[in-house]
Design a protein around this motif. Structure first.
Motif, PDB file in Angstrom:
ATOM      1  N   GLU A  76      37.220  52.753 116.905  1.00 54.71           N
ATOM      2  CA  GLU A  76      37.732  51.404 116.706  1.00 54.71           C
ATOM      3  C   GLU A  76      36.582  50.413 116.564  1.00 54.71           C
ATOM      4  O   GLU A  76      35.627  50.421 117.334  1.00 54.71           O
ATOM      5  N   GLY A  77      36.669  49.587 115.543  1.00 56.09           N
ATOM      6  CA  GLY A  77      35.617  48.604 115.297  1.00 56.09           C
ATOM      7  C   GLY A  77      34.575  49.078 114.304  1.00 56.09           C
ATOM      8  O   GLY A  77      33.729  48.294 113.855  1.00 56.09           O
ATOM      9  N   GLU A  78      34.577  50.365 113.931  1.00 64.99           N
ATOM     10  CA  GLU A  78      33.641  50.905 112.952  1.00 64.99           C
ATOM     11  C   GLU A  78      34.345  51.129 111.630  1.00 64.99           C
ATOM     12  O   GLU A  78      35.518  51.511 111.587  1.00 64.99           O
ATOM     13  N   ALA A  79      33.622  50.924 110.526  1.00 67.96           N
ATOM     14  CA  ALA A  79      34.210  51.139 109.208  1.00 67.96           C
ATOM     15  C   ALA A  79      34.167  52.603 108.814  1.00 67.96           C
ATOM     16  O   ALA A  79      35.006  53.076 108.049  1.00 67.96           O
ATOM     17  N   ALA A  80      33.186  53.338 109.341  1.00 67.75           N
ATOM     18  CA  ALA A  80      32.953  54.707 108.884  1.00 67.75           C
ATOM     19  C   ALA A  80      33.903  55.713 109.527  1.00 67.75           C
ATOM     20  O   ALA A  80      34.178  55.650 110.725  1.00 67.75           O
ATOM     21  N   ALA A  81      34.394  56.628 108.707  1.00 70.05           N
ATOM     22  CA  ALA A  81      35.082  57.824 109.204  1.00 70.05           C
ATOM     23  C   ALA A  81      34.037  58.925 109.235  1.00 70.05           C
ATOM     24  O   ALA A  81      33.259  59.080 108.301  1.00 70.05           O
ATOM     25  N   ARG A  82      34.007  59.708 110.315  1.00 66.59           N
ATOM     26  CA  ARG A  82      32.863  60.583 110.528  1.00 66.59           C
ATOM     27  C   ARG A  82      33.270  61.966 111.019  1.00 66.59           C
ATOM     28  O   ARG A  82      34.173  62.115 111.841  1.00 66.59           O
ATOM     29  N   CYS A  83      32.554  62.972 110.502  1.00 67.13           N
ATOM     30  CA  CYS A  83      32.647  64.322 111.050  1.00 67.13           C
ATOM     31  C   CYS A  83      31.572  64.462 112.114  1.00 67.13           C
ATOM     32  O   CYS A  83      30.400  64.223 111.845  1.00 67.13           O
ATOM     33  N   THR A  84      31.958  64.830 113.332  1.00 67.88           N
ATOM     34  CA  THR A  84      30.996  64.917 114.430  1.00 67.88           C
ATOM     35  C   THR A  84      30.673  66.356 114.808  1.00 67.88           C
ATOM     36  O   THR A  84      30.095  66.613 115.864  1.00 67.88           O
TER      37      THR A  84
END
Length: 669
Positions: free
Chosen positions: A413-421
């Motif tokens: 929440e609050g980040e624009a990026a969708a990320r693979c961790t």
């Protein structure tokens, strides 16, 4: 418009322009396009012309650029480095010609590209390069002699030893170098420059000339500012003389006395600009004769004998055919639009980044959309707006699983990026390796990005665990590795096994877990096994931890890929326990700031010693700072400490304090 309305608009425009001047000239981080800035500036010029009583001496229209950060010595220019007045239409160029002809007879013009970089002055004494400086505010610039000296196309010795020569040129970054730099910045999780001009400016103003040298800058020289030992009477002769002396000058300049020929040449440069290897944002028209220039003179800011023509941003309409999603080396999902090809700013464009889900949603971009695209900075294609969406299209959403490894995608929440961790996602292996070996993580000396790329390609090193299988014999087979360097790197890798658990936790790249959070984790659980079985509530209970951090840590250790990596590191002998908690309270309640290069200790080593003694290490100086530990080339932090009267320690005096002796009163600033 009333006088009061004009005053309000002028005040608002000045405030906006000053803000964007600072972002562009000082911070090398523009927030609006050059064209948008030019339109703000033109609007202010027009209002000040209509209401001259509202124009003030400190107006942005009276000044060149902006002052830089106070990180380099000041240089007062022998000849002011003026800016140029901008034209945005061919009729404005004809107006310029009429103004010139009103003062001088039969002027001849030189037309050349307007390079989009950083304006600099170079000085030579007896043919030897002695000083280089930025334009700054036109009167005072910054001394960047060493940095300019790293540019290969800057002659260090002229072909003829003139007593004194000062020239003006434009430092730039080629399109190829710019794109390569952006790739490297993304790899290192750094914010990429927005365009080549800001990349060139940011690179030239590095404190470390070695960094400048790595950025592959270039230069075109286009003016003689001062010359001793001979006389030059025209600009065309000056360009020829500069070439004879060893400088790189524009290969595209032409000389003509007809304004219509000038305009035709500007059109020609504009049509071809997409094929150049260097960035330009317009063309420049200059009166050729120096005596005529003297008769024409200058305004407070601009010479009356020159005019810049700025090319408008070219935009085209096309159809979005598809959206492809790639996983970057930082794990971020990047959607790329595939379009019906269009010819734009000199090249055929068929692809452009769509940035992230927020960008797509905000503009309502769909597969099948009719869109307007342009090139940002004349380099990178981007979508400006959506013209229309066919009825059969639906809003686009990024996939919920990683296209590369299939793991679930997270978005904080609050980040624009969708990320693979996933730490072993094939798409982000290099980023993981670089982070793992970095100073604040496992601190493997000699294992930088270039070496890791070589190991990945030649020795199939794709996981941090693979590093611990490398032998000196394998390294000796690779380019740039001799017997000694191979043995040193293997020794550094093996030494990293002894690191504290906190460094390993940071090296694993758990989202939102920095070096300090990793220390808190290690201190709370003491060994890796205890952390792996901890539940989310136990992790969130750590003082200094937030809910999101606890969620990320818990989720990380639920992944099979993460446990598999940790098992391999265990088998390789990597330490999985935290150092015993110190009972030393010598520095309890004390805050230290480290600055400069210490003679023996790395900053990380000094910080570890301070923290073991119960102290805290901060990155900034404030009234709450107890001590500043300063080494060579200490900068603004030392200055601030002296201003605030905070005690300043050398490395030796820090070690004396650690040994229980406090004799630092004499070192108070």
């Amino acid at each position: 418009m009333t006088h009061e309305q004009a005053r309000q608009q002028i005040d608002a425009l000045r405030e906006q322009i000053e803000y964007h001047n600072k972002k562009y000239y000082t911070e090398d981080a523009p927030e609006i396009s050059d064209y948008a800035y030019d339109m703000l500036y033109r609007r202010l010029e027009n209002l000040e012309a209509a209401f001259p009583e509202l124009k003030t001496e400190d107006s942005p229209t009276n000044r060149v650029g902006a002052a830089g950060y106070n990180t380099f010595a000041e240089v007062t220019h022998t000849v002011p480095m003026e800016s140029l007045h901008d034209s945005f239409s061919e009729d404005e160029l004809r107006d310029f010609d009429r103004r010139v002809r009103a003062v001088v007879d039969d002027p001849v013009y030189v037309v050349e590209p307007k390079f989009d970089g950083l304006s600099v002055a170079l000085e030579y004494v007896n043919g030897v390069y002695t000083r280089g400086s930025t334009r700054g505010d036109g009167i005072t610039g910054e001394d960047v002699t060493l940095n300019i000296g790293t540019i290969k196309s800057v002659p260090k010795t002229l072909k003829e030893p003139l007593p004194f020569l000062e020239v003006r040129g434009e430092v730039y970054m080629s399109d190829e170098s710019f794109l390569r730099l952006c790739e490297r910045q993304e790899l290192l999780e750094e914010k990429p420059f927005k365009n080549p001009r800001n990349a060139a400016a940011g690179s030239l103003r590095q404190k470390d000339p070695k960094i400048t040298a790595q950025r592959t800058l270039d230069i075109f020289v286009f003016n003689i500012q001062v010359i001793e030992g001979e006389t030059v009477t025209t600009h065309a002769d000056a360009l020829k003389r500069l070439h004879e002396l060893g400088f790189t000058v524009s290969p595209l300049y032409c000389r003509t006395g007809d304004i219509e020929t000038v305009i035709e040449k500007i059109r020609e440069i504009g049509n071809e600009r997409g094929t150049f290897s260097y960035p330009i944002d317009g063309a420049v028209v200059k009166v050729d004769s120096f005596s005529q220039r003297e008769a024409l003179g200058s305004t407070a800011k601009f010479p009356r004998w020159a005019e810049a023509y700025k090319y408008p941003p070219e935009e085209k309409e096309t159809t979005l055919l598809d959206i492809e999603v790639a996983v970057g080396r930082t794990g971020v999902l990047t959607p790329t639009g595939v379009f019906e090809p269009v010819f734009l700013a000199g090249t055929t464009v068929s692809r452009a980044t769509l940035h992230n889900q927020d960008f797509i949603t905000e503009k309502d971009i769909r597969i099948g959309s009719r869109v307007i695209i342009r090139k940002a900075g004349e380099i990178i294609p981007e979508v400006v707006s959506v013209v229309s969406n066919p009825e059969d299209t639906v809003p686009y959403r990024l996939p919920e699983t990683c296209p590369s490894c299939g793991e679930v995608i997270t978005r904080v929440e609050g980040e624009a990026a969708a990320r693979c961790t996933n730490p072993q996602c094939p798409a982000q292996l290099m980023r993981n390796l670089i982070h793992f070996a970095s100073r604040d993580a496992m601190d493997i000396d000699g294992l930088g990005p270039a070496a890791l790329e070589q190991l990945s390609a030649a020795l199939q090193v794709h996981s941090p665990a693979d590093l611990y299988d490398i032998t000196a014999q394998e390294l000796e087979t690779l380019d740039r590795f001799g017997k000694k360097s191979a043995e040193n790197l293997v020794a550094a890798i093996q030494k990293s096994k002894e690191n504290d658990l906190s460094k390993l936790l940071f090296a694993l790249g758990i989202p939102h877990i920095g070096a300090k959070a990793a220390k808190l984790l290690a201190g709370a659980f003491e060994n890796m096994d205890a952390l792996i079985v901890a539940d989310e509530e136990q992790i969130a209970a750590i003082d200094g931890f937030g809910g999101i951090m606890a969620q990320e840590v818990y989720a990380f250790f639920r992944r099979h890929s993460a446990i598999e990596l940790i098992d391999r590191l265990k088998a390789a002998g990597v330490n999985m326990t935290a150092e015993a908690v110190t009972t030393d309270t010598k520095f309890l309640g004390k805050t230290f700031v480290l600055t400069g290069t210490l003679p023996n200790l790395k900053r990380t080593e000094a910080a570890a010693l301070i923290e073991k003694a119960g102290g805290k290490v901060s990155g900034s100086v404030s009234k709450k700072t107890s001590y500043v530990v300063a080494g060579e080339e200490a900068g603004s932090k030392l200055t601030k400490a002296q201003t605030l009267g905070i005690p300043v320690l050398t490395e030796a005096e820090l070690l004396t304090l650690l040994n229980g002796e406090d004799n630092t009163e004499r070192n108070e600033a």
